[in-house]
Design a protein around this motif. Structure first.
Motif, PDB file in Angstrom:
ATOM      1  N   ASP A 220      53.785  92.578 -29.127  1.00 10.33           N
ATOM      2  CA  ASP A 220      53.820  91.657 -30.265  1.00 10.33           C
ATOM      3  C   ASP A 220      52.398  91.229 -30.602  1.00 10.33           C
ATOM      4  OD1 ASP A 220      56.540  91.834 -30.222  1.00 10.33           O
ATOM      5  OD2 ASP A 220      56.877  89.856 -29.338  1.00 10.33           O
ATOM      6  N   LEU A 221      52.044  91.344 -31.886  1.00  8.45           N
ATOM      7  CA  LEU A 221      50.703  91.001 -32.345  1.00  8.45           C
ATOM      8  C   LEU A 221      50.674  89.652 -33.032  1.00  8.45           C
ATOM      9  CD1 LEU A 221      49.541  94.463 -33.751  1.00  8.45           C
ATOM     10  CD2 LEU A 221      49.453  93.578 -31.405  1.00  8.45           C
ATOM     11  N   GLY A 222      49.460  89.127 -33.171  1.00  9.59           N
ATOM     12  CA  GLY A 222      49.285  87.809 -33.761  1.00  9.59           C
ATOM     13  C   GLY A 222      49.642  87.747 -35.224  1.00  9.59           C
ATOM     14  N   ASP A 223      49.721  88.890 -35.895  1.00 10.81           N
ATOM     15  CA  ASP A 223      50.087  88.880 -37.314  1.00 10.81           C
ATOM     16  C   ASP A 223      51.595  88.999 -37.531  1.00 10.81           C
ATOM     17  OD1 ASP A 223      50.587  91.502 -36.643  1.00 10.81           O
ATOM     18  OD2 ASP A 223      49.120  92.386 -38.014  1.00 10.81           O
ATOM     19  N   GLY A 224      52.376  88.914 -36.427  1.00  8.92           N
ATOM     20  CA  GLY A 224      53.827  88.943 -36.535  1.00  8.92           C
ATOM     21  C   GLY A 224      54.448  90.316 -36.405  1.00  8.92           C
ATOM     22  N   THR A 225      53.636  91.370 -36.322  1.00  7.37           N
ATOM     23  CA  THR A 225      54.185  92.712 -36.183  1.00  7.37           C
ATOM     24  C   THR A 225      54.366  93.062 -34.706  1.00  7.37           C
ATOM     25  OG1 THR A 225      51.988  93.732 -36.204  1.00  7.37           O
ATOM     26  CG2 THR A 225      53.109  93.477 -38.320  1.00  7.37           C
ATOM     27  N   THR A 226      55.210  94.064 -34.474  1.00  2.00           N
ATOM     28  CA  THR A 226      55.440  94.570 -33.124  1.00  2.00           C
ATOM     29  C   THR A 226      55.174  96.064 -33.108  1.00  2.00           C
ATOM     30  OG1 THR A 226      57.105  92.891 -32.602  1.00  2.00           O
ATOM     31  CG2 THR A 226      57.124  94.893 -31.269  1.00  2.00           C
ATOM     32  N   LEU A 227      54.369  96.510 -32.151  1.00  4.36           N
ATOM     33  CA  LEU A 227      54.103  97.930 -31.983  1.00  4.36           C
ATOM     34  C   LEU A 227      55.004  98.470 -30.885  1.00  4.36           C
ATOM     35  CD1 LEU A 227      50.185  98.021 -32.027  1.00  4.36           C
ATOM     36  CD2 LEU A 227      51.736  98.662 -33.871  1.00  4.36           C
ATOM     37  N   PRO A 228      55.852  99.439 -31.176  1.00  7.22           N
ATOM     38  CA  PRO A 228      56.666 100.034 -30.116  1.00  7.22           C
ATOM     39  C   PRO A 228      55.769 100.807 -29.147  1.00  7.22           C
ATOM     40  CG  PRO A 228      56.923 101.262 -32.154  1.00  7.22           C
ATOM     41  CD  PRO A 228      56.103 100.048 -32.486  1.00  7.22           C
ATOM     42  N   ALA A 229      56.096 100.779 -27.869  1.00  2.00           N
ATOM     43  CA  ALA A 229      55.265 101.442 -26.866  1.00  2.00           C
ATOM     44  C   ALA A 229      56.112 101.856 -25.682  1.00  2.00           C
ATOM     45  CB  ALA A 229      54.148 100.513 -26.400  1.00  2.00           C
ATOM     46  N   ASP A 230      55.818 103.041 -25.162  1.00  2.00           N
ATOM     47  CA  ASP A 230      56.398 103.487 -23.898  1.00  2.00           C
ATOM     48  C   ASP A 230      55.450 103.204 -22.742  1.00  2.00           C
ATOM     49  OD1 ASP A 230      58.665 104.756 -25.253  1.00  2.00           O
ATOM     50  OD2 ASP A 230      57.180 106.230 -25.918  1.00  2.00           O
ATOM     51  N   ILE A 231      54.148 103.255 -23.062  1.00  2.00           N
ATOM     52  CA  ILE A 231      53.099 102.962 -22.083  1.00  2.00           C
ATOM     53  C   ILE A 231      52.116 101.993 -22.724  1.00  2.00           C
ATOM     54  CG2 ILE A 231      51.116 103.899 -20.817  1.00  2.00           C
ATOM     55  CD1 ILE A 231      53.731 104.704 -19.576  1.00  2.00           C
ATOM     56  N   VAL A 232      51.739 100.944 -22.001  1.00  2.00           N
ATOM     57  CA  VAL A 232      50.697 100.023 -22.443  1.00  2.00           C
ATOM     58  C   VAL A 232      49.595 100.034 -21.391  1.00  2.00           C
ATOM     59  CG1 VAL A 232      50.103  97.622 -22.926  1.00  2.00           C
ATOM     60  CG2 VAL A 232      52.282  98.555 -23.743  1.00  2.00           C
ATOM     61  N   VAL A 233      48.390 100.271 -21.844  1.00  2.00           N
ATOM     62  CA  VAL A 233      47.231 100.241 -20.950  1.00  2.00           C
ATOM     63  C   VAL A 233      46.414  98.999 -21.279  1.00  2.00           C
ATOM     64  CG1 VAL A 233      45.194 101.459 -20.120  1.00  2.00           C
ATOM     65  CG2 VAL A 233      47.185 102.760 -20.906  1.00  2.00           C
ATOM     66  N   LEU A 234      46.242  98.138 -20.294  1.00  2.00           N
ATOM     67  CA  LEU A 234      45.459  96.921 -20.483  1.00  2.00           C
ATOM     68  C   LEU A 234      44.001  97.208 -20.132  1.00  2.00           C
ATOM     69  CD1 LEU A 234      47.860  94.297 -18.856  1.00  2.00           C
ATOM     70  CD2 LEU A 234      47.712  95.009 -21.261  1.00  2.00           C
ATOM     71  N   ALA A 235      43.135  97.092 -21.123  1.00  2.00           N
ATOM     72  CA  ALA A 235      41.692  97.300 -20.930  1.00  2.00           C
ATOM     73  C   ALA A 235      40.970  96.067 -21.452  1.00  2.00           C
ATOM     74  CB  ALA A 235      41.226  98.567 -21.653  1.00  2.00           C
ATOM     75  N   LEU A 236      41.214  94.956 -20.785  1.00  2.00           N
ATOM     76  CA  LEU A 236      40.790  93.628 -21.244  1.00  2.00           C
ATOM     77  C   LEU A 236      39.529  93.141 -20.562  1.00  2.00           C
ATOM     78  CD1 LEU A 236      44.370  92.101 -21.084  1.00  2.00           C
ATOM     79  CD2 LEU A 236      43.129  92.715 -23.171  1.00  2.00           C
ATOM     80  N   GLY A 237      38.805  94.049 -19.914  1.00  2.00           N
ATOM     81  CA  GLY A 237      37.636  93.620 -19.153  1.00  2.00           C
ATOM     82  C   GLY A 237      38.035  93.264 -17.730  1.00  2.00           C
ATOM     83  N   ALA A 238      37.080  92.719 -17.000  1.00  2.00           N
ATOM     84  CA  ALA A 238      37.295  92.464 -15.577  1.00  2.00           C
ATOM     85  C   ALA A 238      36.574  91.192 -15.167  1.00  2.00           C
ATOM     86  CB  ALA A 238      36.778  93.648 -14.749  1.00  2.00           C
ATOM     87  N   THR A 239      36.988  90.660 -14.038  1.00  2.00           N
ATOM     88  CA  THR A 239      36.356  89.469 -13.472  1.00  2.00           C
ATOM     89  C   THR A 239      35.806  89.808 -12.085  1.00  2.00           C
ATOM     90  OG1 THR A 239      38.480  88.744 -12.570  1.00  2.00           O
ATOM     91  CG2 THR A 239      37.843  87.883 -14.729  1.00  2.00           C
TER      92      THR A 239
END
Length: 401
Positions: A220-239
């Motif tokens: 779910d995106l901030g503009d109200g749309t939803t992207l269908p996905a079978d795989i989601v890869v999180l590449a949000l940086g690291a700590t």
């Protein structure tokens, strides 16, 4: 100094151990790594390993006989849980305590996650096991959504598109890799991906991951749309992986805060992705998640531990490979830097750019231009005046604002 402990058995930790032995230090050496695998290289994970061009064994940094020649107490699959600075001991998660006369911290970083990332089909990419699992998932031909368009996210997207998959990249910034390179280079990276069939959704944040039956089904995106996905890869940086150091008394800001010689406390040093230190060449404190820095800083930390007392002040070098394009960079790239293309042109598919900050050349970038980028690196090393550089007759006709 009879006992040195290194916590972290990736590129930086391994390089510390090898440097100590090469320099003739012959005491008891312990190398502690949270992963059960012997040290391996990380850059191929998002490229050759992910696409299947390499088998996992090829990423190994050293053979088992090479590791044996280190004469180290190699503790793989063991996590450091706490540090007792006054008592000079590292406590492992299993309860064992290991004493030291000197310590090098090289624990790297941990990937950021989103709520709901425990759903099946949601992946991060930090370890070789992560890459193997993601590669297996991609071979099923799924719809892939990559969250984050930094270097890792765009490399994963390029690898997945090379495998013929449907890929969408989500990025809250207006363009990919805006940090560190700015809007103009980011727009070129976006164009590169669109030319290869990647869908980009830039300038929109992620609200949440959507799932059903314990498996991810969309984003779910901030503009109200939803992207269908079978795989989601999180590449949000690291700590920085510093949780085990809480309560140790070490200064922990953006990583383990060290002095210019990579020393965090008497007899305690840090190297690689976890280390923060003042780089006198640029007059700023920095922490780098670059492969080359892991090696260079590890060598410097080991040398200073042995008495060199030499400030670590490198010109950083890093790169990214995406499709048929290699971007190489030397130096730093502040958000408010001025950028000019000084050789070639984007329309030619190869060019170099220079970055100015406070009147000096602080960074150079090569887009399929390795020789020119290496040549211009000297301007960063010499802290060349931007005004003098721009006025150089051999270059000024090629400068494009």
């Amino acid at each position: 100094m009879n006992r040195i402990v290194i916590v972290g058995a990736s590129a930086a930790g391994l390089t510390v151990a090898e440097t100590l032995r090469r320099r003739g230090w012959d005491g008891h050496l312990a190398l502690i790594g949270e992963e059960s695998r012997p040290p391996y290289d990380r850059p191929p994970l998002s490229k050759q390993i992910l696409t299947g061009a390499w088998e996992p064994e090829r990423a190994a940094l050293r053979s088992l006989p090479d590791l044996a020649r280190l004469r180290a107490d190699l503790r793989l699959g063991q996590r450091a849980a706490a540090l007792d600075v006054p008592g000079r001991r590292v406590r492992l998660a299993g309860g064992e305590s290991i004493g030291f006369d000197a310590l090098v911290i090289a624990t790297g970083v941990a990937p950021r996650r989103l709520a709901g990332s425990d759903l099946a089909g949601v992946h991060v990419l930090r370890t070789l096991d992560d890459a193997i699992a993601l590669r297996a998932a991609l071979r099923a031909g799924p719809r892939v959504v990559v969250v984050g368009a930094g270097f890792l996210g765009t490399e994963v997207a390029a690898a997945a598109r090379t495998m013929g998959l449907e890929v969408t990249v989500i990025e809250p910034e207006p363009v990919p890799v805006r940090r560190p390179f700015g809007d103009r280079i980011g727009a070129l990276v976006a164009e590169l991906h669109r030319d290869h069939g990647t869908h980009l959704r830039c300038g929109v944040p992620v609200r949440r991951l959507r799932g059903a039956g314990g498996r991810v089904t969309g984003v779910d995106l901030g503009d109200g749309t939803t992207l269908p996905a079978d795989i989601v890869v999180l590449a949000l940086g690291a700590t920085p992986a510093t949780g085990w150091l809480a309560g140790s008394g070490l200064e922990l800001g953006d990583g383990v805060e060290c002095d210019a010689c990579c020393q965090a406390a008497p007899g305690i040093y840090a190297a690689g992705d976890v280390a923060s230190w003042p780089n006198a060449h640029f007059g700023t404190r920095m922490r780098l998640e670059h492969r080359m820095n892991a090696t260079e800083q590890a060598m410097a930390a080991a040398g200073n531990l042995l008495g060199d007392a030499t400030p670590f002040a490198p010109v950083p070098y890093f790169w990214t490979d995406q499709y048929d394009t290699r971007i190489q960079a030397y130096g730093i790239f502040p958000p408010d830097a001025e950028m000019r293309i000084v050789h070639g042109a984007p329309s030619d598919g190869h060019f170099t750019a220079a970055y100015s900050h406070h009147g000096n050349v602080v960074g150079v970038l090569g887009w399929n231009a390795p020789r020119q980028a290496r040549t211009l690196r000297r301007l960063v090393v010499e802290r060349a005046s931007w005004a003098a550089f721009a006025a150089t007759p051999a270059l000024s006709p090629a400068i494009v604002n």
